[in-house]
Enzyme design. Structure first.
Site, PDB file in Angstrom:
ATOM      1  N   HIS A   1       0.817  -1.212   0.000  1.00 61.01           N
ATOM      2  CA  HIS A   1       0.000   0.000   0.000  1.00 61.01           C
ATOM      3  C   HIS A   1       0.854   1.266   0.000  1.00 61.01           C
ATOM      4  O   HIS A   1       0.378   2.332  -0.385  1.00 61.01           O
ATOM      5  CB  HIS A   1      -0.952  -0.008   1.201  1.00 61.01           C
TER       6      HIS A   1
ATOM      7  N   HIS B   1      -2.001 -11.983  -2.570  1.00 60.63           N
ATOM      8  CA  HIS B   1      -3.059 -12.672  -1.828  1.00 60.63           C
ATOM      9  C   HIS B   1      -2.713 -14.114  -1.492  1.00 60.63           C
ATOM     10  O   HIS B   1      -3.540 -14.831  -0.934  1.00 60.63           O
ATOM     11  CB  HIS B   1      -4.366 -12.618  -2.623  1.00 60.63           C
TER      12      HIS B   1
END
Length: 727
Positions: free
Chosen positions: A98, A264
């Site tokens: 992020h 993920h």
């Protein structure tokens, strides 16, 4: 000053003058040109001091010890924020992702290069819920190694070590990111006034209509809404949003699939509770929270009660270590949309085998359904993404190779060329996205430089042609991601040779002539060096004619890039659509020309005084695009005088608008039009700050000072990308 309180007669100190956001004496005049972005991150805000050299400090770092401490941190679960499955890897990877994922290719801003995640608004974005915990977990490590490792480098290294700790072999890591010490004012994150607002599309049905330079689909998100476009599950529609947003972050389809799957593969999403019950974000939380945000009143407030994205669950069977179950689960099971405990849309499989379910992150012996976001499902339903996913599923080794390179690119894209990289883990391989430039193997003595100047000044090109070509070559530099600049002489290659702002016909004439000069030299000298030296020689001559003897220092060593190592599509985003320094706009824009000038100036790393000196010099040198005379306030064009400022501030003239961006300047006595000007010219007389600089340079005792300041600013632009000569 708080204008609201001042008008009501209240004491500004006691009524919020020092705490209200954007409060300023200039709030009385909101349309005034704001020069603040040119003065941010100066030494006054930096506790390290002007003599601090991060490269030198990093080279003293106990790098092996740091990596060892970070690896130990991954499994040192703390009671105040317990690690999922006893491993902080997923949290650290999300933090690094992020951080780096805010990068956008169009203006090079955002990204991991400054440690900006520590500050608002990024530290309080909805998409960054609970990353304050990751940064606080890193504090003991940062405290131990101090100034030898920046927060910016530590964030990315922590994410990379997290992968290695979980069993994945990364491509490596490079340091070199220097911290800022207050929020970045130059990054435009969108016009929305509320979190998750979405007013950045000119056509709500077309994902391609996302406003430039933005890449995220909503205010406060990194990429796309994990629940689906506008919070509604629709993988086909989400696939379009994913493709657009990742492309704007410099990723192709294969890299997009690899990053989504690799990101993920480990960790989980958190949504076991009511998201509406969370406390304020860090910047809005009470003082006793000490920088923590999103306080959760439910149960433990963490561990199995954690609420972050609102989705709840892991993507793979063994999310505490690197594995290859992501594509197995995605492609081999049917999935249906359902609500998480927090009420967020997520996808869960039908009839999944018990052994394919991951264990709960905190409750021993309990298995849970895996989940997928709408973006994950897009990899299954979009035909192009599906084809890539199937290849990765069939060839796990290839997937790992692609992901390793994509992760390295994601986390290093805005670090600049390889010459800025620090540390022993820098990969040997050169990547085209690093804009590689061949090294040169020659030196030039002072006498050789002087001989070259004479040749260049007598080669048949005008001084203006030499100056314009040097400027156009160097002005592409942007300090946001350290791309562009004169090094490499890519101005002679596609796409730059065809840019309208570079005047292709004039440019070809100059390049052909410089190649002719180059071919006639006894020693090999790069075209990049000749371009810069030609401009500098012309400036010296122009200063001499103004009665100022000055040498423009020249540092050889620029290389010449080739077509093979130039990514044409990637360089297209560097095309200048405006250049106030050459008084040019490609077309009319909604943004005022003087505001565009500030944006370009900030990207080049110039201050307001440097901008002022450059504008004044470029005008009298006659460097306007297309040879226009707007702002050329002198009767001695081509001479490096302070005439621009002298005549701009002369009250013997009056100024009258002709159109939105054109003005006549008339002699008060005769009424005749003496000069014409644009908004960029006249703002240096209308804005009170810029006028103060203009008056300074217009003074009779400032002629030499002006030339000196112009030359210093010129050199700053010419050498902005010379990382090989910077400490």
């Amino acid at each position: 000053m708080n204008t609201q309180n001042a008008r009501s007669g209240k004491c500004p100190v006691m009524h919020g003058a020092n705490t209200e956001i954007n409060d300023s004496v200039m709030s009385w005049w909101p349309a005034a040109l704001n020069l603040d972005i040119l003065h941010q991150h100066d030494t006054k805000t930096n506790p390290l001091g002007k003599d601090f050299n991060y490269r030198e400090e990093f080279n003293k770092l106990d790098y092996k010890g740091l990596k060892k401490d970070l690896k130990r941190l991954m499994t040192d679960s703390q009671d105040w924020w317990p690690a999922d499955w006893g491993h902080y890897g997923g949290l650290m990877i999300r933090m690094a992702w992020h951080d780096a994922g805010t990068y956008r290719m169009d203006d090079g801003r955002g990204g991991a290069n400054t440690g900006n995640q520590r500050f608002a608004p990024v530290n309080s974005w909805p998409d960054n819920v609970n990353l304050d915990k990751a940064r606080r977990l890193l504090w003991p490590v940062k405290k131990k190694y101090g100034n030898k490792i920046s927060w910016a480098d530590l964030f990315i290294l922590a994410g990379t070590i997290a992968y290695e700790s979980m069993g994945f072999k990364t491509l490596g890591f490079a340091g070199g990111r220097e911290d800022i010490w207050h929020p970045e004012k130059d990054v435009y994150w969108g016009s929305e006034k509320e979190w998750l607002g979405k007013e950045r599309y000119s056509d709500k049905t077309d994902e391609e209509s996302l406003e430039n330079p933005l890449a995220a689909v909503q205010m406060g998100l990194i990429y796309v809404n994990p629940e689906g476009v506008d919070g509604n599950p629709d993988p086909i529609k989400t696939a379009q949003a994913v493709r657009v947003t990742f492309k704007r972050m410099a990723m192709n389809d294969e890299e997009t699939v690899a990053l989504t799957a690799g990101g993920h593969t480990v960790g989980k999403a958190h949504g076991n509770g009511d998201a509406t019950k969370l406390g304020p974000e860090p910047e809005g939380a009470s003082i006793d929270n000490q920088g923590f945000g999103w306080k959760n009143p439910k149960g433990k407030g963490n561990a199995e009660d954690t609420v972050s994205s609102g989705l709840e669950g892991a993507w793979t069977t063994t999310p505490d270590k690197w594995n290859h179950t992501y594509f197995h689960l995605l492609l081999n099971y049917e999935w249906g949309a359902k609500k998480s405990p927090a009420g967020a849309w997520q996808w869960e499989p039908f009839n999944i085998k018990e052994e394919d379910k991951p264990f709960d992150a905190h409750i021993p012996g309990v298995r849970r359904n895996p989940i997928m976001t709408d973006a994950d499902m897009a990899l299954k339903v979009d035909p192009k993404f599906r084809k890539i996913s199937e290849r990765f599923y069939k060839d796990p080794q290839y997937f790992e190779e692609v992901f390793a390179k994509a992760w390295f690119k994601l986390t290093h894209r805005d670090l600049g060329p390889k010459s800025r990289y620090l540390g022993p883990d820098v990969p040997n391989e050169d990547f085209i996205w690093q804009d590689p430039i061949p090294a040169v193997d020659y030196t030039l003595s002072e006498s050789e430089v002087e001989e070259l100047k004479i040749k260049l000044l007598n080669c048949g090109l005008s001084r203006t042609e030499l100056i314009n070509t040097a400027w156009d070559s160097a002005r592409t530099f942007r300090g946001s991601d350290f791309r562009g600049g004169a090094n490499g002489a890519r101005i002679r290659l596609a796409p730059q040779k065809d840019w309208a702002g570079n005047e292709p016909d004039r440019l070809k004439k100059v390049i052909d002539k410089l190649i002719e000069v180059q071919m006639g030299l006894n020693k090999k000298v790069s075209l990049a060096d000749l371009i810069v030296l030609g401009g500098s020689a012309a400036i010296e001559k122009a200063a001499e004619e103004a009665g100022v003897k000055i040498t423009v220092p020249f540092l050889p060593g620029r290389g010449d890039a080739t077509e093979e190592i130039t990514d044409v599509e990637s360089f297209s985003v560097l095309e200048p659509l405006h250049d106030g320094y050459r008084n040019w706009l490609k077309k009319d824009y909604a943004v005022k020309p003087e505001e565009l000038l500030l944006d370009r100036t900030q990207l080049m790393g110039l201050t307001a005084t440097e901008m002022t000196a450059l504008i004044g010099g470029m005008r009298v040198l006659g460097t306007n695009h297309g040879g226009t005379k707007h702002g050329v306030f002198t009767d001695n064009e081509g001479v490096l005088s302070n005439d621009f400022f002298v005549n701009l501030t002369d009250m013997n003239y009056v100024w009258e608008p002709v159109s939105e961006n054109l003005y006549n300047i008339r002699d008060r006595k005769t009424g005749k039009v003496k000069w014409t000007a644009t908004r960029v010219d006249l703002v240096f007389g209308s804005n009170s700050i810029l006028r103060a600089y203009s008056e300074f340079y217009a003074q009779d005792d400032s002629k030499v000072k002006f030339v000196s300041d112009f030359v210093n600013a010129w050199l700053k632009v010419m050498n902005a990308d010379r990382f090989d000569i910077k400490g």
